[in-house]
Design an enzyme around this catalytic site. Structure first.
Site, PDB file in Angstrom:
ATOM      1  CE1 TYR A 184      -3.607  -2.456   5.671  1.00 50.21           C
ATOM      2  CE2 TYR A 184      -3.325  -0.123   5.160  1.00 50.21           C
ATOM      3  CZ  TYR A 184      -3.490  -1.434   4.738  1.00 50.21           C
ATOM      4  OH  TYR A 184      -3.541  -1.712   3.388  1.00 50.21           O
ATOM      5  CB  THR A 228      -0.917   0.017   1.247  1.00 52.83           C
ATOM      6  OG1 THR A 228      -1.474   1.322   1.394  1.00 52.83           O
ATOM      7  CG2 THR A 228      -0.160  -0.313   2.524  1.00 52.83           C
ATOM      8  CG  ASP A 229      -1.124   5.003  -0.875  1.00 51.05           C
ATOM      9  OD1 ASP A 229      -1.643   4.326   0.040  1.00 51.05           O
ATOM     10  OD2 ASP A 229      -1.737   5.927  -1.451  1.00 51.05           O
ATOM     11  CD  GLU A 230      -3.261   3.589   4.282  1.00 52.64           C
ATOM     12  OE1 GLU A 230      -3.160   3.587   5.510  1.00 52.64           O
ATOM     13  OE2 GLU A 230      -4.343   3.420   3.687  1.00 52.64           O
ATOM     14  CE  LYS A 236      -0.480  -4.500   2.954  1.00 58.12           C
ATOM     15  NZ  LYS A 236      -1.026  -5.782   2.404  1.00 58.12           N
TER      16      LYS A 236
HETATM   17  P1  NAD Z   1     -10.318  -6.679   1.988  1.00 63.79           P
HETATM   18  O1  NAD Z   1     -10.286  -6.341   3.436  1.00 63.79           O
HETATM   19  O2  NAD Z   1     -11.512  -6.313   1.166  1.00 63.79           O
HETATM   20  O3  NAD Z   1     -10.109  -8.253   1.800  1.00 63.79           O
HETATM   21  C1  NAD Z   1      -9.151  -8.986   2.500  1.00 63.79           C
HETATM   22  C2  NAD Z   1      -9.365 -10.466   2.190  1.00 63.79           C
HETATM   23  O4  NAD Z   1      -8.341 -11.208   2.873  1.00 63.79           O
HETATM   24  C3  NAD Z   1     -10.710 -11.010   2.674  1.00 63.79           C
HETATM   25  O5  NAD Z   1     -11.264 -11.840   1.678  1.00 63.79           O
HETATM   26  C4  NAD Z   1     -10.344 -11.799   3.922  1.00 63.79           C
HETATM   27  O6  NAD Z   1     -11.233 -12.885   4.166  1.00 63.79           O
HETATM   28  C5  NAD Z   1      -8.952 -12.288   3.556  1.00 63.79           C
HETATM   29  N1  NAD Z   1      -8.129 -12.603   4.741  1.00 63.79           N
HETATM   30  C6  NAD Z   1      -7.943 -11.809   5.840  1.00 63.79           C
HETATM   31  N2  NAD Z   1      -7.134 -12.443   6.719  1.00 63.79           N
HETATM   32  C7  NAD Z   1      -6.788 -13.625   6.145  1.00 63.79           C
HETATM   33  C8  NAD Z   1      -5.964 -14.702   6.558  1.00 63.79           C
HETATM   34  N3  NAD Z   1      -5.338 -14.711   7.748  1.00 63.79           N
HETATM   35  N4  NAD Z   1      -5.805 -15.763   5.719  1.00 63.79           N
HETATM   36  C9  NAD Z   1      -6.447 -15.787   4.507  1.00 63.79           C
HETATM   37  N5  NAD Z   1      -7.253 -14.799   4.093  1.00 63.79           N
HETATM   38  C10 NAD Z   1      -7.416 -13.733   4.900  1.00 63.79           C
HETATM   39  O7  NAD Z   1      -8.998  -6.046   1.371  1.00 63.79           O
HETATM   40  P2  NAD Z   1      -8.798  -5.277  -0.001  1.00 63.79           P
HETATM   41  O8  NAD Z   1      -9.291  -3.887   0.155  1.00 63.79           O
HETATM   42  O9  NAD Z   1      -9.294  -6.126  -1.113  1.00 63.79           O
HETATM   43  O10 NAD Z   1      -7.207  -5.204  -0.049  1.00 63.79           O
HETATM   44  C11 NAD Z   1      -6.449  -6.296  -0.613  1.00 63.79           C
HETATM   45  C12 NAD Z   1      -4.977  -6.011  -0.405  1.00 63.79           C
HETATM   46  O11 NAD Z   1      -4.643  -4.754  -1.003  1.00 63.79           O
HETATM   47  C13 NAD Z   1      -4.552  -5.902   1.060  1.00 63.79           C
HETATM   48  O12 NAD Z   1      -3.298  -6.525   1.184  1.00 63.79           O
HETATM   49  C14 NAD Z   1      -4.455  -4.404   1.313  1.00 63.79           C
HETATM   50  O13 NAD Z   1      -3.503  -4.122   2.314  1.00 63.79           O
HETATM   51  C15 NAD Z   1      -4.012  -3.914  -0.049  1.00 63.79           C
HETATM   52  N6  NAD Z   1      -4.406  -2.524  -0.377  1.00 63.79           N
HETATM   53  C16 NAD Z   1      -5.724  -2.163  -0.367  1.00 63.79           C
HETATM   54  C17 NAD Z   1      -6.089  -0.858  -0.728  1.00 63.79           C
HETATM   55  C18 NAD Z   1      -7.527  -0.427  -0.769  1.00 63.79           C
HETATM   56  O14 NAD Z   1      -7.777   0.740  -1.098  1.00 63.79           O
HETATM   57  N7  NAD Z   1      -8.495  -1.276  -0.509  1.00 63.79           N
HETATM   58  C19 NAD Z   1      -5.087   0.066  -1.086  1.00 63.79           C
HETATM   59  C20 NAD Z   1      -3.753  -0.341  -1.070  1.00 63.79           C
HETATM   60  C21 NAD Z   1      -3.423  -1.648  -0.744  1.00 63.79           C
HETATM   61  P1  TYD Z   2     -10.504   4.799   4.286  1.00 65.00           P
HETATM   62  O1  TYD Z   2     -11.491   4.454   3.223  1.00 65.00           O
HETATM   63  O2  TYD Z   2     -10.647   4.160   5.622  1.00 65.00           O
HETATM   64  O3  TYD Z   2      -9.067   4.505   3.644  1.00 65.00           O
HETATM   65  P2  TYD Z   2      -7.587   4.895   4.209  1.00 65.00           P
HETATM   66  O4  TYD Z   2      -7.676   5.223   5.636  1.00 65.00           O
HETATM   67  O5  TYD Z   2      -6.857   3.611   3.974  1.00 65.00           O
HETATM   68  O6  TYD Z   2      -7.117   6.015   3.350  1.00 65.00           O
HETATM   69  O7  TYD Z   2     -10.519   6.372   4.493  1.00 65.00           O
HETATM   70  C1  TYD Z   2     -10.273   7.257   3.420  1.00 65.00           C
HETATM   71  C2  TYD Z   2     -10.217   8.658   3.982  1.00 65.00           C
HETATM   72  O8  TYD Z   2     -11.517   9.014   4.444  1.00 65.00           O
HETATM   73  C3  TYD Z   2      -9.310   8.806   5.181  1.00 65.00           C
HETATM   74  O9  TYD Z   2      -8.712  10.100   5.163  1.00 65.00           O
HETATM   75  C4  TYD Z   2     -10.237   8.687   6.386  1.00 65.00           C
HETATM   76  C5  TYD Z   2     -11.515   9.316   5.851  1.00 65.00           C
HETATM   77  N1  TYD Z   2     -12.788   8.776   6.376  1.00 65.00           N
HETATM   78  C6  TYD Z   2     -13.788   9.650   6.793  1.00 65.00           C
HETATM   79  O10 TYD Z   2     -13.620  10.886   6.772  1.00 65.00           O
HETATM   80  N2  TYD Z   2     -14.973   9.132   7.212  1.00 65.00           N
HETATM   81  C7  TYD Z   2     -15.191   7.787   7.276  1.00 65.00           C
HETATM   82  O11 TYD Z   2     -16.304   7.354   7.713  1.00 65.00           O
HETATM   83  C8  TYD Z   2     -14.166   6.901   6.834  1.00 65.00           C
HETATM   84  C9  TYD Z   2     -14.366   5.399   6.876  1.00 65.00           C
HETATM   85  C10 TYD Z   2     -12.980   7.444   6.388  1.00 65.00           C
END
Ligand code: NAD
Ligand code: TYD
Length: 340
Positions: free
Chosen positions: A154, A129-131, A158
């Site tokens: 988090y 992640t970019d985080e 990561k």
């Molecule tokens: P999500 O939370 O929607 O899904 C996570 C999945 O992992 C679920 O299906 C869950 O059941 C499974 N899981 C959790 N713990 C597990 C374990 N111990 N063993 C097997 N499976 C397990 O996540 P997402 O938003 O689809 O993100 C996917 C990946 O991308 C993650 O690694 C996250 O850190 C990364 N990521 C997400 C975002 C975003 O904006 N959503 C941005 C940057 C990076």
């Molecule tokens: P989020 O979707 O949780 O992603 P991330 O924290 O990984 O960037 O949040 C996106 C942005 O929105 C973040 O700055 C937190 C803010 N946020 C709110 O203002 N209200 C909300 O209810 C949530 C879930 C997030």
């Protein structure tokens, strides 16, 4: 004809991004077996995979990436690639309790690396992640060679996972790749993250919580642009490299929410400022010029176009949202398929 010797082991494929990746991959590679290894935590929703559930080149294995025996049994020898999406992914939950984040994101990733090495897996693509870069200054962009500076539990977990992946490459010569993606949005995102939460609240005329002043910036990318980049990284990425994937368009949360309310036809009075998230990062912005230069990728879906289609998807799938919010999604799928 599905060839068992051509297989890919995807973890966390029932989540938001993993399910998009699997839907795309299964459709594009009918000869390849896609194994989805997922613990089905609260974030895993098998409804997301309904369209591929019965296809011959898709297989679901329920299991935890921290469980060595389960991973050993499920991962084929010599499989083409492991793609590791499985993670605890929500910052707010990591602030409430970080233990599961360390377990899945760090120990789980290390468990996968150990087994992938012993099974002589071709490539190991780790989704980060970019985080991990921490908060950027105004106008600053996160590049692949900048030091990592995570702020939330988090992001710290990561970051630790990334270090284990790079250590496996350095120590054992594993062919690893890391992608760092900005904030994804699109269909099937669990309604705890900002956009699906705000869309579903707007659809019901409910208040939308804005953390703090709402001036934090996030770099939004449509999930289909992300998975297109992931396919390229997997097939053409240079071993050991990290690739950034972003929307090239950081936006302030308040501005995003105002556009969202405009599209849904709801008043701005729904925006409700609430207590800020602890340690809230102000700005994420990824520089993805390396990914463009080396792999020819860039985002194709503009934010407004992507937001409109995403809102339309949630409006058309109001029942999916309801089941996700009520928890019914956990049993809905089993009930639906138990009769088959
Ligand atoms: P999500 O939370 O929607 O899904 C996570 C999945 O992992 C679920 O299906 C869950 O059941 C499974 N899981 C959790 N713990 C597990 C374990 N111990 N063993 C097997 N499976 C397990 O996540 P997402 O938003 O689809 O993100 C996917 C990946 O991308 C993650 O690694 C996250 O850190 C990364 N990521 C997400 C975002 C975003 O904006 N959503 C941005 C940057 C990076
Ligand atoms: P989020 O979707 O949780 O992603 P991330 O924290 O990984 O960037 O949040 C996106 C942005 O929105 C973040 O700055 C937190 C803010 N946020 C709110 O203002 N209200 C909300 O209810 C949530 C879930 C997030």
């Amino acid at each position: 004809m599905v060839r068992k010797d051509m297989s890919i082991f995807v973890t966390g494929g029932a989540g938001f991004i993993g399910s998009q990746f699997i839907r795309d991959r299964v459709a594009q590679n009918p000869d390849e077996l896609v194994i989805n290894f997922d613990a089905l935590t609260y974030a895993g929703n098998l409804e997301n995979l309904e369209s591929v559930a019965n296809l011959p080149n898709y297989r679901l294995v329920k299991g935890d990436i921290c469980d060595e025996q389960a991973v050993l049994a499920a991962m084929p020898d010599d499989c083409g690639a492991v793609v590791n999406f499985a993670a605890e992914s929500h910052v707010d939950r990591s602030i409430l309790s970080a233990k599961e984040f360390v377990k899945t994101n760090v120990l789980g990733t290390q468990t996968l690396l150990n087994i992938a090495r012993h099974k002589r897996v071709g490539r190991f693509l780790h989704i980060s992640t970019d985080e991990v870069g921490g908060s950027m200054e105004p106008n600053q962009w996160f590049t692949e060679d900048m030091p990592l500076n995570p702020s939330s539990p988090y992001a710290a977990s990561k970051t630790a996972a990334e270090h284990m992946v790079r250590a496996a490459a350095h120590t054992f010569g594993m062919d690893v790749l890391i992608t760092r993606t900005s904030n994804n949005y699109g269909p099937y995102q669990f309604p705890e993250k900002l956009l699906p939460l705000a869309i579903s609240n707007a659809m019901q005329g409910k208040p939308i919580p804005v953390y703090g002043d709402g001036l934090q910036e996030r770099d939004w990318i449509h999930v289909a642009d992300n998975t297109r980049a992931l396919m390229l990284v997997l097939s053409k990425g240079r071993p050991g490299e990290t690739y950034h994937i972003g929307g090239k368009n950081p936006l302030r949360n308040l501005d995003v929410l105002k556009v969202l309310l405009q599209i849904t036809g709801q008043p701005e009075s729904l925006l409700t400022h609430v207590t800020d998230r602890l340690g809230h990062d102000r700005r994420y912005a990824v520089d993805c010029s390396k990914t463009h230069r080396e792999l020819g990728w860039q985002p194709e879906i503009s934010f407004e176009e992507g937001l409109r289609s995403t809102i339309a998807w949630y409006q058309d799938h109001a029942e999916w949202v309801e089941r996700a919010k009520s928890g019914e999604y956990k049993t809905y799928y089993e009930r639906m398929y138990s009769g088959r």
